[in-house]
Design a protein around this motif. Structure first.
Motif, PDB file in Angstrom:
ATOM      1  N   UNK A  26      59.723  26.691 -41.927  1.00  0.00           N
ATOM      2  CA  UNK A  26      59.387  26.441 -40.525  1.00  0.00           C
ATOM      3  C   UNK A  26      57.974  26.890 -40.189  1.00  0.00           C
ATOM      4  N   UNK A  27      57.136  25.942 -39.950  1.00  0.00           N
ATOM      5  CA  UNK A  27      55.789  26.274 -39.504  1.00  0.00           C
ATOM      6  C   UNK A  27      55.741  25.965 -38.020  1.00  0.00           C
ATOM      7  N   UNK A  28      54.789  26.533 -37.357  1.00  0.00           N
ATOM      8  CA  UNK A  28      54.633  26.195 -35.949  1.00  0.00           C
ATOM      9  C   UNK A  28      54.357  24.702 -35.872  1.00  0.00           C
ATOM     10  N   UNK A  29      54.867  24.095 -34.891  1.00  0.00           N
ATOM     11  CA  UNK A  29      54.741  22.657 -34.777  1.00  0.00           C
ATOM     12  C   UNK A  29      53.268  22.261 -34.711  1.00  0.00           C
ATOM     13  N   UNK A  31      50.350  19.365 -34.392  1.00  0.00           N
ATOM     14  CA  UNK A  31      50.219  18.140 -33.616  1.00  0.00           C
ATOM     15  C   UNK A  31      50.561  16.901 -34.435  1.00  0.00           C
ATOM     16  N   UNK A  32      51.481  16.158 -33.909  1.00  0.00           N
ATOM     17  CA  UNK A  32      51.666  14.816 -34.437  1.00  0.00           C
ATOM     18  C   UNK A  32      52.544  14.613 -35.643  1.00  0.00           C
ATOM     19  N   UNK A  35      56.486  15.194 -36.669  1.00  0.00           N
ATOM     20  CA  UNK A  35      57.510  14.505 -35.899  1.00  0.00           C
ATOM     21  C   UNK A  35      57.773  13.118 -36.455  1.00  0.00           C
ATOM     22  N   UNK A  36      56.692  12.415 -36.713  1.00  0.00           N
ATOM     23  CA  UNK A  36      56.847  11.043 -37.195  1.00  0.00           C
ATOM     24  C   UNK A  36      57.471  11.001 -38.580  1.00  0.00           C
ATOM     25  N   UNK A  39      61.236  10.929 -39.428  1.00  0.00           N
ATOM     26  CA  UNK A  39      62.068   9.768 -39.140  1.00  0.00           C
ATOM     27  C   UNK A  39      61.774   8.594 -40.059  1.00  0.00           C
ATOM     28  N   UNK A  50      64.709  18.164 -37.040  1.00  0.00           N
ATOM     29  CA  UNK A  50      63.785  19.261 -36.791  1.00  0.00           C
ATOM     30  C   UNK A  50      64.423  20.200 -35.772  1.00  0.00           C
ATOM     31  N   UNK A  65      66.178  18.036 -32.705  1.00  0.00           N
ATOM     32  CA  UNK A  65      65.668  16.736 -32.270  1.00  0.00           C
ATOM     33  C   UNK A  65      66.385  15.670 -33.078  1.00  0.00           C
TER      34      UNK A  65
ATOM     35  N   UNK B  23      47.436  13.592 -24.751  1.00  0.00           N
ATOM     36  CA  UNK B  23      48.034  13.637 -26.079  1.00  0.00           C
ATOM     37  C   UNK B  23      49.426  13.013 -25.996  1.00  0.00           C
ATOM     38  N   UNK B  25      52.995  11.186 -28.278  1.00  0.00           N
ATOM     39  CA  UNK B  25      53.729  10.961 -29.506  1.00  0.00           C
ATOM     40  C   UNK B  25      53.975   9.467 -29.653  1.00  0.00           C
ATOM     41  N   UNK B  28      58.972   6.226 -33.350  1.00  0.00           N
ATOM     42  CA  UNK B  28      59.276   5.278 -34.417  1.00  0.00           C
ATOM     43  C   UNK B  28      60.138   4.137 -33.869  1.00  0.00           C
ATOM     44  N   UNK B  45      63.631  10.705 -27.946  1.00  0.00           N
ATOM     45  CA  UNK B  45      64.548  11.778 -27.568  1.00  0.00           C
ATOM     46  C   UNK B  45      63.988  12.655 -26.453  1.00  0.00           C
ATOM     47  N   UNK B  77      61.571  30.049 -34.946  1.00  0.00           N
ATOM     48  CA  UNK B  77      61.061  28.962 -35.783  1.00  0.00           C
ATOM     49  C   UNK B  77      60.818  27.775 -34.870  1.00  0.00           C
ATOM     50  N   UNK B  78      59.634  27.248 -34.915  1.00  0.00           N
ATOM     51  CA  UNK B  78      59.333  26.131 -34.024  1.00  0.00           C
ATOM     52  C   UNK B  78      58.838  24.960 -34.844  1.00  0.00           C
ATOM     53  N   UNK B  79      59.582  23.885 -34.848  1.00  0.00           N
ATOM     54  CA  UNK B  79      59.208  22.737 -35.677  1.00  0.00           C
ATOM     55  C   UNK B  79      58.805  21.519 -34.867  1.00  0.00           C
ATOM     56  N   UNK B  80      59.188  21.503 -33.604  1.00  0.00           N
ATOM     57  CA  UNK B  80      58.788  20.327 -32.822  1.00  0.00           C
ATOM     58  C   UNK B  80      58.462  20.719 -31.390  1.00  0.00           C
TER      59      UNK B  80
END
Lengths: 155, 129
Positions: A26-29, A31-32, A35-36, A39, A50, A65, B23, B25, B28, B45, B77-80
């Motif tokens: 787990x890395x800090x989110x 940018x960009x 996420x893509x 999926x 995620x 998510x 900014x 997203x 998909x 979502x 933990x932050x993933x999104x």
């Protein structure tokens, strides 16, 4: 042995690095892209869904998510401090012929993901909610895991 | 079906600019065609029905959504993170923009864009002499 380095330790180190890379700790989110990627077809082998794990004094929150799930297939289990989320993301299936696609970016299929929780939780009071493609799980901490303040006596 | 995120010529008709400043997203999508419609399925979502905007103007399909999501407490933990969704497509066939149907369920937006009469496939019978 006068060898400057230990082959086995070196191997183990390399092994660990590869593991880290593949598991994408787990890395800090960022940018960009993260996420893509999660999926895209063929890349779904990466961590899916995620998750964000946050905590306050009394509760641990796990947010995932995960759009397009069939809520009936969703199973959430807790063993000690490991939370496992399993389910199935529905694809468009056989209703669409392959040659009818212009774009096909949404991956689908079954998934399992286990996350480590920062503290033990009270399994009986856990709540999960699936709204608009976001799975939010509330895990209250048991009494003994809550922070206690200790007062200092000065002589 | 080309994807456009650059502004298209918009002087003549005074169209809204086709670029999002902030900014965003890129959701998909799956896009497929049936005999009388084009179907666009997008993962957005965290949004709600009210915050999703879909429009077709000058053969450009724009999908916008504003998810509302905030984490609580301290992050372990932050993933999104979720910011606004934005994506545009250039449509090749003329679409009947008055009859677009949109459905939002479990974070998945499904758009059905019926083709205009002129763009529907016509079968030609072959006469054999």
């Amino acid at each position: 042995m006068s060898l400057g380095w230990d082959v086995f330790r070196e191997m183990e180190h390399l092994h660990r690095e590869m593991d880290d890379f593949l598991n994408r700790r787990p890395v800090r989110w960022q940018r960009g892209p993260a996420f893509r990627w999660s999926f895209l077809p063929g890349r779904a082998a990466r961590a899916y869904p995620l998750v964000n794990v946050t905590e306050d004094q009394d509760t641990i929150y796990v947010d995932a998510l995960a759009p397009g799930l069939n809520p009936d297939t969703l199973t959430i289990t807790i063993v000690e401090n490991k939370l496992t989320v399993a389910g199935e993301k529905q694809g468009l299936g056989d209703q669409v012929k392959t040659d009818a696609y212009h774009r096909n970016e949404r991956a689908a299929g079954r998934f399992v993901r286990t996350v480590n929780l920062p503290a033990p939780v009270d399994q009986n009071q856990a709540e999960a909610n699936y709204t608009n493609g976001l799975l939010t799980i509330r895990l209250p901490k048991p009494e003994e895991a809550k922070p206690k303040q200790i007062s200092v006596t000065i002589n | 079906m080309a994807e456009t995120t650059v502004p298209v010529k918009s002087e003549e008709k005074g169209l809204a600019p086709t670029q999002e400043e902030s900014r965003y997203l890129v959701p998909p999508v799956d896009i497929y065609e049936t005999t009388d419609a084009l179907v666009v399925v997008a993962d957005v979502p965290g949004a709600t029905k009210e915050t999703i905007e879909v429009d077709v103007e000058d053969k450009i399909l724009t999908i916008k959504a504003q998810p509302s999501y905030q984490t609580r407490g301290e992050s372990f933990a932050e993933e999104f993170g979720l910011v606004n969704f934005f994506r545009q497509f250039q449509l090749s066939d003329t679409v009947n923009s008055e009859k677009i149907e949109a459905q939002y369920r479990h974070g998945v937006l499904t758009l059905t864009l019926p083709k205009a009469e002129a763009a529907k496939p016509k079968q030609i019978t072959v006469s054999v002499n």
